[in-house]
Design an enzyme around this catalytic site. Structure first.
Site, PDB file in Angstrom:
ATOM      1  N   GLY A  93     -23.372  36.808  25.530  1.00  0.00           N
ATOM      2  CA  GLY A  93     -23.702  37.879  24.597  1.00  0.00           C
ATOM      3  C   GLY A  93     -22.913  39.161  24.795  1.00  0.00           C
ATOM      4  O   GLY A  93     -23.463  40.259  24.674  1.00  0.00           O
TER       5      GLY A  93
ATOM      6  N   SER B 141     -17.572  34.594  18.378  1.00  0.00           N
ATOM      7  CA  SER B 141     -18.554  34.230  19.407  1.00  0.00           C
ATOM      8  C   SER B 141     -19.870  33.853  18.741  1.00  0.00           C
ATOM      9  O   SER B 141     -20.345  34.562  17.853  1.00  0.00           O
ATOM     10  CB  SER B 141     -18.792  35.393  20.366  1.00  0.00           C
ATOM     11  OG  SER B 141     -19.903  35.123  21.196  1.00  0.00           O
TER      12      SER B 141
ATOM     13  N   THR C  88      -9.524  27.770  19.631  1.00  0.00           N
ATOM     14  CA  THR C  88     -10.701  28.358  19.002  1.00  0.00           C
ATOM     15  C   THR C  88     -11.622  28.923  20.072  1.00  0.00           C
ATOM     16  O   THR C  88     -11.388  28.762  21.278  1.00  0.00           O
ATOM     17  CB  THR C  88     -11.507  27.287  18.232  1.00  0.00           C
ATOM     18  OG1 THR C  88     -12.036  26.338  19.192  1.00  0.00           O
ATOM     19  CG2 THR C  88     -10.677  26.564  17.228  1.00  0.00           C
TER      20      THR C  88
END
Length: 351
Positions: free
Chosen positions: A113, A175, A245
Site C-alpha cells: 500500500g 498498483s 508490468t
C-alpha cells in the site's frame, strides 16, 4: 552465499526478512564484501530513453521504497535501480501482515500500500548517495487519501521534487494495493493525467536544462481493448517508455494454494506468462520510439531472455531475488549477452 542465508530468511516473516536482507546488503557494501553476495557482470551497454545503461538488468521498484540502499544495491551489479514508490506525504501503508511468500510457486503476494517516508525523505537519501555503477529511476505515486480527481497534483509534486535527481521517472498507476488507483489507467483518465504530467516534464526540462525521461508502469490485468486504449494514449502523448508490468490480482496458477485468497498483488514465477503477453502486445501496438521495460516473473536468465524476445529493451527483477538471491543479476545479464551475440541478433518474437 545466499543459499546459506535463505533458510534463515525464510524462517522469518516475509517483511522482517525483507528488512534483514537489506541490512545485510548494506553491511556487505560498507565492509567491501559485496563480492561474496554477487559477482558484478561484465558491462553490456544498452541504450534506452536517450540514456546509456551499463547493462540491461535493473531492480524493480518496491524493494527500496525510500532510497536508503541505492549504493549497496547498485554494487550487486544492477545496470539500474528503481526506488519508490514514493508519495508526497509519508504514509504507513496497509495493516500487517501484508507480504506472503509462496515457495511452492516461487511467488510473493503483497498488499503493502505505498508505505514510504514521503518524497522529501527520499530526496534527502538520494542526495547522500554516491550512485556509482548504474542509473537511478524514481517511481512516483499518489497518497491513498488523495481522490483520483486530484491525483495529478500528487504526481506533479513528486515529479517536481525528484526531477533534478532522477535518471528517469516512473508514473505508477497500476498498483492493486491503493484503492481506485488502477482506474487511472482508463483511457480518459489516463489521457488527462499523462497529458498534464508531460506538460510538467517539459516545463521542468526547460527549468533544469535537462530532459528526464518519463515512463508509465501498467498492470498485467489488461484485456486487448485496454491495451489498445493505453497504447493509443501513450503513443499520442509521446511518453518516453513503458514498464510492463506490475503485479496481478488474478490467481489462476495458484488457485489451490491456501494463500490464494489473500488480497494483494501476485508476483514471481506465476506472473511470467501473463506479464510477458502484455509486454508483447504493447510492443506490437507502440512505436519503436517508445522502449519497454519487461518485469514480472523473472527467476532465471531464460526468463529475462523471454522478455527481450517479447520486445523489451531492458528488464527488471524483484521477486526472483527472494528465491534466487543476487546471483540472478549476473545470470540475466549473461543470458541476454549470449542472445545478443547469437546469429539471430535478438529479433523480437512475433505474436
Amino acid at each position: 552465499m545466499y543459499s546459506l542465508a535463505r533458510p534463515l530468511l525464510f524462517s522469518l516473516d516475509a517483511e522482517r526478512a525483507h528488512a534483514l536482507a537489506l541490512r545485510s546488503i548494506d553491511t556487505a557494501y560498507r565492509t567491501g564484501t559485496t563480492s561474496l553476495l554477487s559477482t558484478r557482470p561484465v558491462p553490456l551497454p544498452t541504450p534506452a530513453f536517450g540514456l546509456m545503461f551499463p547493462n540491461p538488468v535493473g531492480l524493480g521498484a518496491g524493494l527500496d521504497k525510500n532510497g536508503e540502499h541505492i549504493d549497496a544495491l547498485l554494487a550487486l551489479g544492477f545496470g539500474f535501480v528503481e526506488i519508490g514508490t514514493v508519495t508526497p506525504r509519508a504514509q504507513d501503508g496497509n495493516p500487517k501482515p501484508r507480504m506472503f511468500r509462496l515457495p511452492e510457486y516461487q511467488a510473493v503476494i503483497n498488499r503493502m500500500g505505498f508505505n514510504n517516508l514521503g518524497v522529501d525523505a527520499l530526496v534527502a537519501n538520494v542526495q547522500r548517495a554516491r550512485r556509482r555503477g548504474g542509473l537511478l529511476g524514481i517511481n512516483i505515486g499518489k497518497n491513498k487519501d488523495t481522490p483520483n480527481e486530484e491525483a495529478t497534483s500528487d504526481y506533479r509534486y513528486c515529479m517536481e521534487r525528484v526531477y533534478p535527481l532522477a535518471d528517469y521517472i516512473t508514473v505508477n498507476i497500476s498498483s492493486p494495493n491503493t484503492a481506485g488507483l488502477r482506474e487511472l489507467q482508463e483511457e480518459q483518465s489516463l489521457r488527462r493525467l499523462i497529458s498534464d504530467l508531460r506538460e510538467t516534464q517539459e516545463a521542468l526540462g526547460a527549468q533544469h536544462g535537462k530532459r528526464v525521461p518519463m515512463l508509465v508502469k501498467v498492470a498485467p490485468d489488461l484485456n486487448d481493448r485496454d491495451i489498445d486504449a493505453a497504447a493509443r494514449v501513450l503513443a499520442d502523448l509521446a511518453v518516453d517508455g513503458v514498464i510492463a508490468t506490475n503485479t496481478t490480482v488474478t490467481r489462476p496458477l495458484i488457485a489451490n494454494h491456501p494463500l490464494a485468497a489473500e488480497a494483494g498483488g501476485l508476483s514471481g514465477a506465476p506472473l511470467l506468462g501473463q506479464s510477458t503477453l502484455v509486454l508483447r502486445r504493447l510492443r506490437a501496438r507502440l512505436p519503436e520510439s517508445i522502449p519497454l521495460i519487461g518485469v514480472g516473473g523473472i527467476n532465471s536468465g531464460a526468463d529475462a531472455v523471454a522478455k527481450m524476445a517479447a520486445g523489451a529493451s531492458l528488464v527488471q527483477c524483484y521477486s526472483g531475488l527472494v528465491y534466487r538471491g543476487p546471483q540472478l543479476v549476473g545470470e540475466c545479464v549473461n543470458a541476454i549477452r549470449r542472445r545478443r551475440e547469437a546469429p539471430s541478433g535478438g529479433a523480437v518474437a512475433p505474436l
